[in-house]
Write an enzyme that holds these catalytic residues in place. Structure first.
Site, PDB file in Angstrom:
ATOM      1  N   TYR A  86       0.873  -1.177   0.000  1.00  0.00           N
ATOM      2  CA  TYR A  86       0.000   0.000   0.000  1.00  0.00           C
ATOM      3  C   TYR A  86       0.908   1.223   0.000  1.00  0.00           C
ATOM      4  O   TYR A  86       2.079   1.127  -0.376  1.00  0.00           O
ATOM      5  CB  TYR A  86      -0.888  -0.116   1.267  1.00  0.00           C
ATOM      6  CG  TYR A  86      -1.998   0.882   1.402  1.00  0.00           C
ATOM      7  CD1 TYR A  86      -2.868   1.154   0.355  1.00  0.00           C
ATOM      8  CD2 TYR A  86      -2.206   1.550   2.619  1.00  0.00           C
ATOM      9  CE1 TYR A  86      -3.901   2.067   0.515  1.00  0.00           C
ATOM     10  CE2 TYR A  86      -3.247   2.449   2.779  1.00  0.00           C
ATOM     11  CZ  TYR A  86      -4.086   2.714   1.726  1.00  0.00           C
ATOM     12  OH  TYR A  86      -5.107   3.608   1.885  1.00  0.00           O
ATOM     13  N   ARG A 139      -6.538  10.386 -10.569  1.00  0.00           N
ATOM     14  CA  ARG A 139      -5.832  11.082  -9.462  1.00  0.00           C
ATOM     15  C   ARG A 139      -5.329  10.007  -8.509  1.00  0.00           C
ATOM     16  O   ARG A 139      -5.965   9.705  -7.530  1.00  0.00           O
ATOM     17  CB  ARG A 139      -6.781  12.069  -8.783  1.00  0.00           C
ATOM     18  CG  ARG A 139      -6.148  13.027  -7.825  1.00  0.00           C
ATOM     19  CD  ARG A 139      -5.714  12.406  -6.489  1.00  0.00           C
ATOM     20  NE  ARG A 139      -6.759  12.295  -5.509  1.00  0.00           N
ATOM     21  CZ  ARG A 139      -6.798  11.322  -4.580  1.00  0.00           C
ATOM     22  NH1 ARG A 139      -5.878  10.368  -4.533  1.00  0.00           N
ATOM     23  NH2 ARG A 139      -7.778  11.274  -3.713  1.00  0.00           N
ATOM     24  N   LYS A 157      -5.649  -1.687  -2.339  1.00  0.00           N
ATOM     25  CA  LYS A 157      -6.776  -1.469  -1.402  1.00  0.00           C
ATOM     26  C   LYS A 157      -7.474  -2.798  -1.130  1.00  0.00           C
ATOM     27  O   LYS A 157      -7.890  -3.073  -0.009  1.00  0.00           O
ATOM     28  CB  LYS A 157      -7.785  -0.482  -2.008  1.00  0.00           C
ATOM     29  CG  LYS A 157      -7.266   0.940  -2.131  1.00  0.00           C
ATOM     30  CD  LYS A 157      -7.676   1.804  -0.960  1.00  0.00           C
ATOM     31  CE  LYS A 157      -7.038   3.188  -1.051  1.00  0.00           C
ATOM     32  NZ  LYS A 157      -7.271   4.024   0.131  1.00  0.00           N
ATOM     33  N   GLU A 228     -12.460   4.958  -6.073  1.00  0.00           N
ATOM     34  CA  GLU A 228     -11.135   5.288  -5.557  1.00  0.00           C
ATOM     35  C   GLU A 228     -10.361   6.154  -6.537  1.00  0.00           C
ATOM     36  O   GLU A 228     -10.266   5.822  -7.728  1.00  0.00           O
ATOM     37  CB  GLU A 228     -10.359   3.982  -5.308  1.00  0.00           C
ATOM     38  CG  GLU A 228      -9.106   4.158  -4.489  1.00  0.00           C
ATOM     39  CD  GLU A 228      -9.384   4.589  -3.040  1.00  0.00           C
ATOM     40  OE1 GLU A 228     -10.219   3.959  -2.382  1.00  0.00           O
ATOM     41  OE2 GLU A 228      -8.763   5.565  -2.602  1.00  0.00           O
ATOM     42  N   ASP A 229      -9.809   7.211  -6.042  1.00  0.00           N
ATOM     43  CA  ASP A 229      -8.852   8.034  -6.776  1.00  0.00           C
ATOM     44  C   ASP A 229      -9.356   8.491  -8.144  1.00  0.00           C
ATOM     45  O   ASP A 229      -8.631   8.435  -9.158  1.00  0.00           O
ATOM     46  CB  ASP A 229      -7.500   7.307  -6.868  1.00  0.00           C
ATOM     47  CG  ASP A 229      -6.799   7.273  -5.509  1.00  0.00           C
ATOM     48  OD1 ASP A 229      -7.415   7.687  -4.503  1.00  0.00           O
ATOM     49  OD2 ASP A 229      -5.639   6.824  -5.436  1.00  0.00           O
ATOM     50  N   ASP A 251     -14.215   6.381  -1.287  1.00  0.00           N
ATOM     51  CA  ASP A 251     -13.230   6.254  -0.214  1.00  0.00           C
ATOM     52  C   ASP A 251     -12.526   7.580   0.074  1.00  0.00           C
ATOM     53  O   ASP A 251     -12.270   7.923   1.225  1.00  0.00           O
ATOM     54  CB  ASP A 251     -12.213   5.183  -0.641  1.00  0.00           C
ATOM     55  CG  ASP A 251     -11.196   4.892   0.439  1.00  0.00           C
ATOM     56  OD1 ASP A 251     -11.584   4.901   1.616  1.00  0.00           O
ATOM     57  OD2 ASP A 251     -10.032   4.654   0.092  1.00  0.00           O
ATOM     58  N   ASP A 252     -12.201   8.342  -0.975  1.00  0.00           N
ATOM     59  CA  ASP A 252     -11.416   9.567  -0.772  1.00  0.00           C
ATOM     60  C   ASP A 252     -12.238  10.657  -0.098  1.00  0.00           C
ATOM     61  O   ASP A 252     -11.716  11.438   0.694  1.00  0.00           O
ATOM     62  CB  ASP A 252     -10.868  10.055  -2.119  1.00  0.00           C
ATOM     63  CG  ASP A 252      -9.958   9.011  -2.706  1.00  0.00           C
ATOM     64  OD1 ASP A 252      -8.884   8.779  -2.144  1.00  0.00           O
ATOM     65  OD2 ASP A 252     -10.350   8.365  -3.700  1.00  0.00           O
ATOM     66  N   ASN A 401      -0.525  11.592   0.340  1.00  0.00           N
ATOM     67  CA  ASN A 401       0.221  10.379  -0.001  1.00  0.00           C
ATOM     68  C   ASN A 401       0.831  10.496  -1.385  1.00  0.00           C
ATOM     69  O   ASN A 401       0.312  11.234  -2.219  1.00  0.00           O
ATOM     70  CB  ASN A 401      -0.730   9.168  -0.003  1.00  0.00           C
ATOM     71  CG  ASN A 401      -1.277   8.893   1.374  1.00  0.00           C
ATOM     72  OD1 ASN A 401      -0.562   8.871   2.337  1.00  0.00           O
ATOM     73  ND2 ASN A 401      -2.591   8.711   1.454  1.00  0.00           N
TER      74      ASN A 401
HETATM   75  N1  LIG Z   1      -4.614  10.108   4.273  1.00  0.00           N
HETATM   76  C1  LIG Z   1      -5.587   9.616   3.564  1.00  0.00           C
HETATM   77  O1  LIG Z   1      -6.275   8.651   3.955  1.00  0.00           O
HETATM   78  C2  LIG Z   1      -5.913  10.223   2.247  1.00  0.00           C
HETATM   79  C3  LIG Z   1      -5.059  11.096   1.646  1.00  0.00           C
HETATM   80  N2  LIG Z   1      -5.391  11.637   0.434  1.00  0.00           N
HETATM   81  C4  LIG Z   1      -4.419  12.489  -0.199  1.00  0.00           C
HETATM   82  O2  LIG Z   1      -4.940  13.792  -0.338  1.00  0.00           O
HETATM   83  C5  LIG Z   1      -4.279  14.433  -1.404  1.00  0.00           C
HETATM   84  C6  LIG Z   1      -5.299  15.258  -2.159  1.00  0.00           C
HETATM   85  O3  LIG Z   1      -6.284  14.464  -2.742  1.00  0.00           O
HETATM   86  P1  LIG Z   1      -7.517  15.154  -3.524  1.00  0.00           P
HETATM   87  O4  LIG Z   1      -8.245  16.066  -2.609  1.00  0.00           O
HETATM   88  O5  LIG Z   1      -8.327  14.115  -4.157  1.00  0.00           O
HETATM   89  O6  LIG Z   1      -6.691  15.946  -4.622  1.00  0.00           O
HETATM   90  P2  LIG Z   1      -7.034  17.229  -5.463  1.00  0.00           P
HETATM   91  O7  LIG Z   1      -5.968  17.359  -6.481  1.00  0.00           O
HETATM   92  O8  LIG Z   1      -8.443  17.216  -5.896  1.00  0.00           O
HETATM   93  O9  LIG Z   1      -6.909  18.414  -4.402  1.00  0.00           O
HETATM   94  C7  LIG Z   1      -5.723  18.997  -4.020  1.00  0.00           C
HETATM   95  C8  LIG Z   1      -6.055  20.337  -3.411  1.00  0.00           C
HETATM   96  O10 LIG Z   1      -4.872  20.898  -2.907  1.00  0.00           O
HETATM   97  C9  LIG Z   1      -4.707  22.213  -3.423  1.00  0.00           C
HETATM   98  N3  LIG Z   1      -3.294  22.482  -3.541  1.00  0.00           N
HETATM   99  C10 LIG Z   1      -2.351  21.826  -4.260  1.00  0.00           C
HETATM  100  N4  LIG Z   1      -1.141  22.397  -4.084  1.00  0.00           N
HETATM  101  C11 LIG Z   1      -1.319  23.421  -3.233  1.00  0.00           C
HETATM  102  C12 LIG Z   1      -0.467  24.394  -2.681  1.00  0.00           C
HETATM  103  N5  LIG Z   1       0.828  24.439  -2.968  1.00  0.00           N
HETATM  104  N6  LIG Z   1      -1.009  25.313  -1.859  1.00  0.00           N
HETATM  105  C13 LIG Z   1      -2.315  25.299  -1.568  1.00  0.00           C
HETATM  106  N7  LIG Z   1      -3.182  24.399  -2.053  1.00  0.00           N
HETATM  107  C14 LIG Z   1      -2.683  23.484  -2.880  1.00  0.00           C
HETATM  108  C15 LIG Z   1      -5.419  22.202  -4.760  1.00  0.00           C
HETATM  109  O11 LIG Z   1      -5.763  23.524  -5.118  1.00  0.00           O
HETATM  110  P3  LIG Z   1      -6.588  23.878  -6.449  1.00  0.00           P
HETATM  111  O12 LIG Z   1      -8.007  23.430  -6.147  1.00  0.00           O
HETATM  112  O13 LIG Z   1      -6.461  25.357  -6.542  1.00  0.00           O
HETATM  113  O14 LIG Z   1      -5.945  23.124  -7.551  1.00  0.00           O
HETATM  114  C16 LIG Z   1      -6.628  21.334  -4.416  1.00  0.00           C
HETATM  115  O15 LIG Z   1      -7.635  22.100  -3.809  1.00  0.00           O
HETATM  116  C17 LIG Z   1      -3.578  13.336  -2.196  1.00  0.00           C
HETATM  117  O16 LIG Z   1      -2.197  13.393  -1.962  1.00  0.00           O
HETATM  118  C18 LIG Z   1      -4.103  12.052  -1.609  1.00  0.00           C
HETATM  119  O17 LIG Z   1      -3.133  11.043  -1.600  1.00  0.00           O
HETATM  120  C19 LIG Z   1      -6.570  11.368  -0.188  1.00  0.00           C
HETATM  121  C20 LIG Z   1      -7.455  10.487   0.364  1.00  0.00           C
HETATM  122  C21 LIG Z   1      -7.146   9.804   1.604  1.00  0.00           C
HETATM  123  C1  LIG Z   2      -5.234   6.876   0.943  1.00  0.00           C
HETATM  124  C2  LIG Z   2      -5.928   7.299  -0.250  1.00  0.00           C
HETATM  125  O1  LIG Z   2      -7.033   6.855  -0.517  1.00  0.00           O
HETATM  126  C3  LIG Z   2      -5.330   8.271  -1.107  1.00  0.00           C
HETATM  127  O2  LIG Z   2      -4.253   8.786  -0.791  1.00  0.00           O
HETATM  128  O3  LIG Z   2      -5.925   8.568  -2.146  1.00  0.00           O
HETATM  129 MG   LIG Z   3      -7.576   7.233  -2.505  1.00  0.00          MG
END
Ligand SMILES: NC(=O)C1=CN([C@@H]2O[C@H](COP(=O)(O)OP(=O)(O)OC[C@H]3O[C@@H](n4cnc5c(N)ncnc54)[C@H](OP(=O)(O)O)[C@@H]3O)[C@@H](O)[C@H]2O)C=CC1
Ligand SMILES: CC(=O)C(=O)O
Ligand SMILES: [Mg+2]
Length: 554
Positions: A86, A139, A157, A228-229, A251-252, A401
């Site tokens: 993972y 993503r 997963k 997912e993603d 999941d996200d 991540n």
């Molecule tokens: N720990 C866990 O269980 C999980 C972790 N994650 C992680 O969360 C992260 C984001 O996922 P997701 O929300 O789907 O991704 P998205 O790409 O949809 O969202 C990323 C967000 O971060 C913003 N962003 C990126 N760079 C910057 C920066 N330098 N300064 C400020 N804002 C910034 C983007 O802004 P803008 O909208 O302006 O582009 C956007 O709003 C991934 O790395 C994923 O691995 C996800 C799910 C579960």
């Molecule tokens: C953990 C997870 O689902 C993610 O980083 O997208």
């Molecule tokens: Mg995910």
């Protein structure tokens, strides 16, 4: 296909009688070994491989050749091996999937095959899958659009569905939908395994997804589907579009929302800052950031706050700065709910400016961007918490991540907050020991990853025979996880169970998810069964769950 010869799944533990009756004499070495010895050999092999990818490849082969041994190892050595199947290793596997590929392990359905989705689903060699994880690769973790190479995520997963929640391996179905990719590196790679075409326009992707969901429900009506993603706009759209029609969840958005809520409940208890006084800045306003913030709003409203008062506790920041209504750009739909209106026309562009303005007590990172929690940001968070009174502790969750995308490291967080931080990250960091004059102080990180809830949500939905995955089922998973820590974990100041106990936590989550399904009227289990559990209580329900989960014995 992914059909390991199951007759070998006992490895070297076949009895002499079994060897004769199965005609295995001479086909396996003469020794007879228990599972401990076989695990010892496998662990030695893993520990002597040099790179994460090499270890992953060994484990992947083991999964095919001796699935029971693979899962015995993964269950008994979760802390060491989960990062290999993972996050973070799976991120590298996805990036290199074109060259690592040796054999299919999932269903690969391209948009060009949209007329044959049912046939492809029926081609899966194992009968009646119970849980499917599907991605379109748009993503993958924080690594962007990887196209079909994102298939490693559903595979990883689902390995955790088996290890952490005991769903039988042959009841899991990983799927990647290939709609093209925006990833230029993949498009130029002669070994890339997906459609060599730009991702098709969103309406076409949606039509393909509609067809997929209809076909999946038709071919496997009992199967729960985990999204997912998917890139954020699609993630929200598909969840809205299908949640009332099919047994599915995202999941996200939802899993991450639940896992962070659980950690937040524990963190607030440790922080010395009353829940009413907490002020949360979210860096990142994508599917994860907005999903988590909404789950926390629900928590506050359940505690009696009005929705507006709850929402007012959150400040979301994206690449353009604080998300406000009057920022002048066209906000994506999913950001509008949290857009601030109390900024008096002022726009806050940097995180430092936002922290100076908000004076937060908690900072959550879901940006997929390494290092954005700089020393000055973290020190400013600490200062704003310290200003509230002695003994208060900042909550800092860099959740992106894989590790290469974490907003800061554990060591940095501890150092920049003088050890006061309450910390959770998406991928695992090691504990950190600091020498203070003549003694050493060890700090323990938490892993705030949806792996603590999605296996239990899926298992609960399956065992309850839920026709839908409701909001209450998701919310309940968070509350159940928050209550699943044992005395030692609480004593150590942890906010999640240790990863070695993820299976215990999943059973508690599954049990509460089942009960929530029943309360919401979506459980299709016989009423007499529920009445019996009501009479005998949680122990009886736990017994029912434990009797149904896979626990490989060699
Ligand atoms: N720990 C866990 O269980 C999980 C972790 N994650 C992680 O969360 C992260 C984001 O996922 P997701 O929300 O789907 O991704 P998205 O790409 O949809 O969202 C990323 C967000 O971060 C913003 N962003 C990126 N760079 C910057 C920066 N330098 N300064 C400020 N804002 C910034 C983007 O802004 P803008 O909208 O302006 O582009 C956007 O709003 C991934 O790395 C994923 O691995 C996800 C799910 C579960
Ligand atoms: C953990 C997870 O689902 C993610 O980083 O997208
Ligand atoms: Mg995910």
């Amino acid at each position: 296909m992914a059909t390991a010869d199951l007759s070998y799944r006992q490895g070297l533990s076949f009895t002499p009688e079994q060897r004769i009756s199965k005609n295995l004499t001479g086909l396996i070495p003469h020794v007879m070994e228990d599972s401990k010895k076989q695990c010892e050999r496998a662990l030695k092999m893993i520990r002597t491989r040099q790179t994460g990818i090499d270890k992953y490849l060994y484990l992947s082969t083991l999964k095919r050749e001796n699935v029971d041994l693979f899962y015995r190892l993964l269950i008994d050595h979760a802390k060491e091996l989960m990062p290999l199947v993972y996050t973070p290793t799976i991120g590298d596997v996805c990036l290199q999937y074109s060259t690592l590929y040796t054999r299919p392990e999932a269903l690969y359905i391209s948009i060009k095959q949209r007329k044959s989705i049912r046939t492809i689903l029926r081609n899966w060699p194992y009968a009646n899958p119970e849980i499917c994880v599907v991605t379109d690769g748009s993503r993958i973790l924080g690594l962007g659009d990887l196209g079909v190479n994102g298939v490693g995520i559903p595979i990883g997963k689902l390995a955790l569905y088996t290890a952490a929640a005991g769903i039988r391996p042959e009841k899991t179905l990983p799927i990647v939908l290939d709609c093209g990719t925006a990833n230029e590196t993949n498009l130029k790679d002669p070994l890339y395994l997906g459609l060599r075409a730009k991702r098709v326009p969103v309406p076409e992707q949606q039509a393909f997804m509609d067809e997929f969901m209809e076909a999946a429900a038709d071919v496997y009506p009992d199967m729960v589907v985990q999204f997912e993603d998917f890139e954020s706009e699609k993630a929200f759209n598909y969840l809205d579009r299908y949640r009332n029609k099919y047994k599915c969840f995202n999941d996200d958005i939802q899993g991450t929302g639940a896992v962070v809520l659980a950690g937040y409940i524990g963190a607030v208890n440790l922080s010395g800052v009353p829940i009413e006084e907490q002020r949360l800045v979210f860096m990142g306003a994508g599917s994860a950031g907005v999903g988590v913030a909404k789950q926390l709003v629900e928590y506050y409203t359940k505690r009696g706050l009005s929705e507006q008062a709850a929402k007012d506790k959150f400040w979301l920041v994206d690449t353009k700065g604080l998300v406000t209504k009057d920022r002048g750009d066209k906000l994506a739909d999913h950001k509008k709910y949290f857009a601030r209106t109390d900024n008096n026309g002022h726009q806050f562009r940097t995180l430092e400016e936002v922290i100076e303005y908000v004076k937060p007590t908690a900072l959550v990172g879901l940006t997929a961007t390494f290092g954005v929690f700089t020393e000055s940001v973290v020190r400013a968070l600490k200062a704003s918490v310290d200003a509230g009174g002695l003994g208060r502790r900042p909550i800092l969750f860099p959740l992106s991540n894989p590790l290469s995308k974490a907003e800061c490291t554990f060591e940095q967080a501890v150092t920049w907050t003088d050890g006061t931080v309450i910390f959770a990250s998406g991928s695992p960091f090691s504990q950190f020991t600091v020498k203070v004059s003549d003694h050493a102080v060890t700090y323990y990180p938490n892993q705030g990853n949806n792996v603590y809830v999605f296996p239990g949500i899926g298992l609960g939905a399956i065992l309850a025979k839920a026709s839908r995955v409701t909001d209450n089922m998701i919310y309940t998973s968070a509350a159940a996880l928050a209550g699943s820590l044992n005395a030692d974990e609480i004593h150590k100041g942890l906010i999640y169970p240790r990863i070695e106990r993820v299976r215990d936590a999943s059973i508690i989550v599954a049990r509460e998810v089942m009960k929530a399904a029943r309360r919401d009227g979506v459980s299709q289990l016989a009423e007499e069964q529920w009445l019996e559990w009501e009479e005998w209580g949680d122990l009886a329900l736990d017994k029912y769950i434990k009797a149904r989960i896979y626990d490989p014995q060699l």
